[in-house]
Design an enzyme around this catalytic site. Structure first.
Site, PDB file in Angstrom:
ATOM      1  N   HIS A  50       0.856  -1.193   0.000  1.00  0.00           N
ATOM      2  CA  HIS A  50       0.000   0.000   0.000  1.00  0.00           C
ATOM      3  C   HIS A  50       0.886   1.235   0.000  1.00  0.00           C
ATOM      4  O   HIS A  50       2.120   1.137   0.157  1.00  0.00           O
ATOM      5  CB  HIS A  50      -0.921   0.019   1.221  1.00  0.00           C
ATOM      6  CG  HIS A  50      -0.193  -0.097   2.523  1.00  0.00           C
ATOM      7  ND1 HIS A  50       0.582   0.914   3.039  1.00  0.00           N
ATOM      8  CD2 HIS A  50      -0.083  -1.128   3.397  1.00  0.00           C
ATOM      9  CE1 HIS A  50       1.111   0.521   4.178  1.00  0.00           C
ATOM     10  NE2 HIS A  50       0.739  -0.731   4.420  1.00  0.00           N
TER      11      HIS A  50
HETATM   12  P1  TYD Z   1      -1.269  -2.376   7.711  1.00  0.00           P
HETATM   13  O1  TYD Z   1      -0.712  -0.983   7.740  1.00  0.00           O
HETATM   14  O2  TYD Z   1      -2.177  -2.710   6.570  1.00  0.00           O
HETATM   15  O3  TYD Z   1      -0.100  -3.448   7.786  1.00  0.00           O
HETATM   16  P2  TYD Z   1       1.103  -3.751   6.785  1.00  0.00           P
HETATM   17  O4  TYD Z   1       1.172  -2.659   5.812  1.00  0.00           O
HETATM   18  O5  TYD Z   1       2.313  -3.819   7.639  1.00  0.00           O
HETATM   19  O6  TYD Z   1       0.854  -5.070   6.152  1.00  0.00           O
HETATM   20  O7  TYD Z   1      -2.004  -2.645   9.095  1.00  0.00           O
HETATM   21  C1  TYD Z   1      -2.481  -3.933   9.451  1.00  0.00           C
HETATM   22  C2  TYD Z   1      -3.622  -3.762  10.433  1.00  0.00           C
HETATM   23  O8  TYD Z   1      -3.198  -3.118  11.631  1.00  0.00           O
HETATM   24  C3  TYD Z   1      -4.775  -2.925   9.879  1.00  0.00           C
HETATM   25  O9  TYD Z   1      -5.990  -3.563  10.220  1.00  0.00           O
HETATM   26  C4  TYD Z   1      -4.708  -1.632  10.619  1.00  0.00           C
HETATM   27  C5  TYD Z   1      -3.968  -1.956  11.888  1.00  0.00           C
HETATM   28  N1  TYD Z   1      -3.081  -0.851  12.299  1.00  0.00           N
HETATM   29  C6  TYD Z   1      -3.472  -0.022  13.342  1.00  0.00           C
HETATM   30  O10 TYD Z   1      -4.544  -0.167  13.929  1.00  0.00           O
HETATM   31  N2  TYD Z   1      -2.624   0.994  13.717  1.00  0.00           N
HETATM   32  C7  TYD Z   1      -1.442   1.205  13.100  1.00  0.00           C
HETATM   33  O11 TYD Z   1      -0.686   2.142  13.477  1.00  0.00           O
HETATM   34  C8  TYD Z   1      -1.056   0.347  12.005  1.00  0.00           C
HETATM   35  C9  TYD Z   1       0.229   0.546  11.263  1.00  0.00           C
HETATM   36  C10 TYD Z   1      -1.909  -0.665  11.638  1.00  0.00           C
END
Ligand code: TYD
Length: 137
Positions: A50
């Site tokens: 993303h």
């Molecule tokens: P995401 O940013 O999509 O993870 P990655 O990019 O590392 O694969 O986040 C995964 C999940 O965690 C998503 O449901 C949102 C949650 N999240 C939070 O609640 N707070 C945060 O600061 C982050 C980074 C993620």
């Protein structure tokens, strides 16, 4: 700073064990609003996939190693390997990122310029490319 950059952090070498640190705006180019960390990544897994409209980040491999693949949506793709706890990667907004090749026991510390906001995410690659093209950085 609109370009990704590896930033070397202070390292206080000591026979008792080394110490590194960073301070908001002194070593990294934004004010820290949030910290999170990624750990216990099973072999072969990928995180990210993303981009953010506004959020900038700084990533440090506190332990182990992993790669961060950054894509500006305009044909520019670069891989940064993080494997030392006194180097970090600054990621400006509007870069599609993937984190992969995590070693066993890798620990990724991420500090971010904004609080968590799902509306700041661009989770579709084509939407990201269009958004990046239409947005002045
Ligand atoms: P995401 O940013 O999509 O993870 P990655 O990019 O590392 O694969 O986040 C995964 C999940 O965690 C998503 O449901 C949102 C949650 N999240 C939070 O609640 N707070 C945060 O600061 C982050 C980074 C993620």
């Amino acid at each position: 700073m609109n370009k990704p950059e590896i930033i070397k952090l202070p390292k206080i070498a000591d026979v008792r064990g080394n110490l590194s640190f960073f301070e908001t705006t002194k070593h990294i180019p934004f004010e820290i609003k949030r910290s999170y960390w990624i750990y216990d990544v099973p072999g072969g897994e990928t995180r990210g996939g993303h981009a953010y409209k506004e959020n900038c980040e700084f990533v440090v491999a506190l332990s182990g190693s992993f790669d961060v693949v950054l894509d500006n949506g305009n044909g520019g793709k670069e891989t940064f390997s993080l494997n030392r706890s006194y180097y970090g990667l600054y990621i400006p907004r509007l870069y599609w990122r993937q984190m992969c090749n995590f070693s066993t026991n890798a620990l990724a510390l991420v500090v971010a310029s904004t609080e968590y906001d799902e509306n700041d995410y661009l989770r579709n690659y084509d939407d990201f490319c269009s958004y990046a093209k239409d947005t002045k950085i």
